[in-house]
Design an enzyme around this catalytic site. Structure first.
Site, PDB file in Angstrom:
ATOM      1  N   GLY A 134       0.823  -1.208   0.000  1.00 22.19           N
ATOM      2  CA  GLY A 134       0.000   0.000   0.000  1.00 22.19           C
ATOM      3  C   GLY A 134       0.850   1.247   0.000  1.00 22.19           C
ATOM      4  CG  ASN A 135      -0.347   4.676  -1.568  1.00 18.56           C
ATOM      5  OD1 ASN A 135      -1.032   5.518  -1.013  1.00 18.56           O
ATOM      6  ND2 ASN A 135      -0.778   3.986  -2.624  1.00 18.56           N
TER       7      ASN A 135
END
Ligand code: PMT
Length: 398
Positions: A207-208
């Site tokens: 993810g980020n």
């Protein structure tokens, strides 16, 4: 700033307590003006304690101070939250049955109504006509949020969350009457927000750090400017922006499907979501265990470029496509290269890393145009950055 917080007789009055808190903590002087019936939901003592100001409901109280004239005249902003069908009907008719409606008649500052009622009441022709009347007089009438209502039913009619209302107030105070101009009315706008998650196994994902705040601010401000807004939100834990339809997705592939499905009817598309360029090549059906030896490398596969796909699929005449670029290093040179590579009309470059842009309340950006234009947006709350982006979009829509 001096703010009048009007409270009509709806169950959502309890949410106005939280809004009041946010306003006073931001340093505003708030006079709460409930309708007499609103005191059945939240009592005067609560409003007085939270605002530190006297609470009146009738022009016949404290007559020597002429409150029905003075409160409206002195206010920098009036917000009615919740605004019931009855309150808006009385305001549209120009009545002054109580201190709140009298204040609405004397106020010359921006006036915001945040409606809350059952879906049938919101959709009734009488309410629609009253909302149209108030809007035609320059008031900002928010669309209610959708979701669970007082009873077991759900639909449009919920009071937007206090944090959402606070953002609207902050924006109107910052922009003044320009914030009330529905210059995007009649436009359909599609915005993506948040960060995609790419499954590795049933437990983990790639993810980020995107919180969704920039994309939500774009959706909220576009709706405030009169646009019909659809927000495709990836993993953002934020209240729905007032007036926007929200589609929730998780992965880049779901985001792509949702954007392409909605794109055909959009006049403007803004890709503020942080999309994973890569995903694990395979998703393990079971949790990946430690094996005792060196961990197995994760093989990656490249995700499709959604902006490029949207540009390639563009069929609506005059459709504007705006991308973002999260950059480090020479952000402008990288941004220019990205604008050309993706073929979009505008690209908003923001520097990321070292606490910038991701998850923050403020942002700083440069809007690059395919026509060679370059506009610097100095550091400001994400709502203000969004308004500046919409100014550029509105100028190009003509
Ligand atoms: O959500 P916040 O915490 O408020 O943070 C805001 C933000 C930093 C996420 C936002 O301002 C921002 O910069 N969003 C774009 C992030 C990003 O993915 O940038 P990028 O440079 O990797 O991608 C460029 C553009 O292509 C973006 O519009 C992106 O949505 C799009 N993209 C990227 C990869 C991909 N496979 N498909 C795409 O369409």
């Amino acid at each position: 700033m001096r703010i009048v917080l009007g409270v009509a007789a709806g169950i959502a009055a309890y949410k106005a307590c939280e809004l009041l808190r946010l306003l006073t903590e931001a340093g505003h002087r708030v006079r709460v003006v409930p309708t007499p019936a609103a005191l059945d939901f939240v009592g005067a003592a609560t409003w007085a304690a939270l605002s530190g100001q006297p609470v009146l409901t009738s022009p016949q109280e404290s007559v020597h101070e002429v409150p029905h004239v003075r409160l409206g005249q002195e206010a920098d902003l009036v917000i009615v939250a919740p605004a019931t069908a009855d309150l808006m009907a009385r305001a549209a008719a120009g009545r002054s049955d109580d201190l709140l409606t009298a204040t609405l008649l004397t106020a010359r500052c921006p006036v915001i109504f945040a409606p809350a009622m059952h879906t049938e009441m919101w959709e009734h022709a009488a309410t629609r006509a009253n909302v149209a009347t108030l809007r035609s007089r320059g008031c900002l009438v928010l669309d209610p949020a959708s979701g669970r209502l007082t009873g077991p039913d759900s639909g449009p009619g919920r009071l937007p969350e206090p944090a959402e209302l606070f953002s609207v107030v902050r924006r109107v105070l910052a922009r003044g009457t320009a914030a009330m101009v529905p210059d995007l009315a009649g436009r359909t706008i599609l915005v993506s927000a948040g960060g995609t998650r790419e499954d590795l196994d049933p437990v983990r994902y790639l993810g980020n750090w995107s919180s969704g705040k920039q994309g939500y601010a774009l959706a909220r401000t576009a709706a405030s400017r009169g646009a019909t807004v659809t927000l495709v939100a990836a993993n953002a834990e934020l209240p729905d922006p007032a007036g926007a339809r929200v589609i929730r997705v998780t992965s880049a592939s779901q985001l792509r499907d949702a954007m392409l499905a909605e794109a055909g009817s959009a006049d403007v598309i803004v890709m503020a979501a942080a999309v994973a360029d890569f995903r694990p090549a395979t998703r393990s059906p079971a949790k990946i265990k430690k094996s005792g030896g060196a961990p197995a490398p994760i093989e990656l596969a490249e995700n499709p470029d959604i902006v490029r796909d949207l540009v390639a699929a563009r069929s609506r005449p005059g459709q504007l496509i705006v991308a973002f670029a999260a950059e480090t290093g020479d952000v402008l040179a990288n941004g220019r290269a990205k604008l050309t590579g993706k073929g979009c009309d505008l690209l908003v470059v923001n520097q990321v890393g070292n606490g910038l842009a991701f998850g923050t309340e403020d942002n700083e950006a440069t809007v690059l145009g395919a026509d060679g234009s370059q506009i610097k947006l100095p550091r400001a709350p994400k709502d203000e950055i969004s308004d500046a982006i919409w100014d550029e979009v509105a100028a190009r829509l003509g």
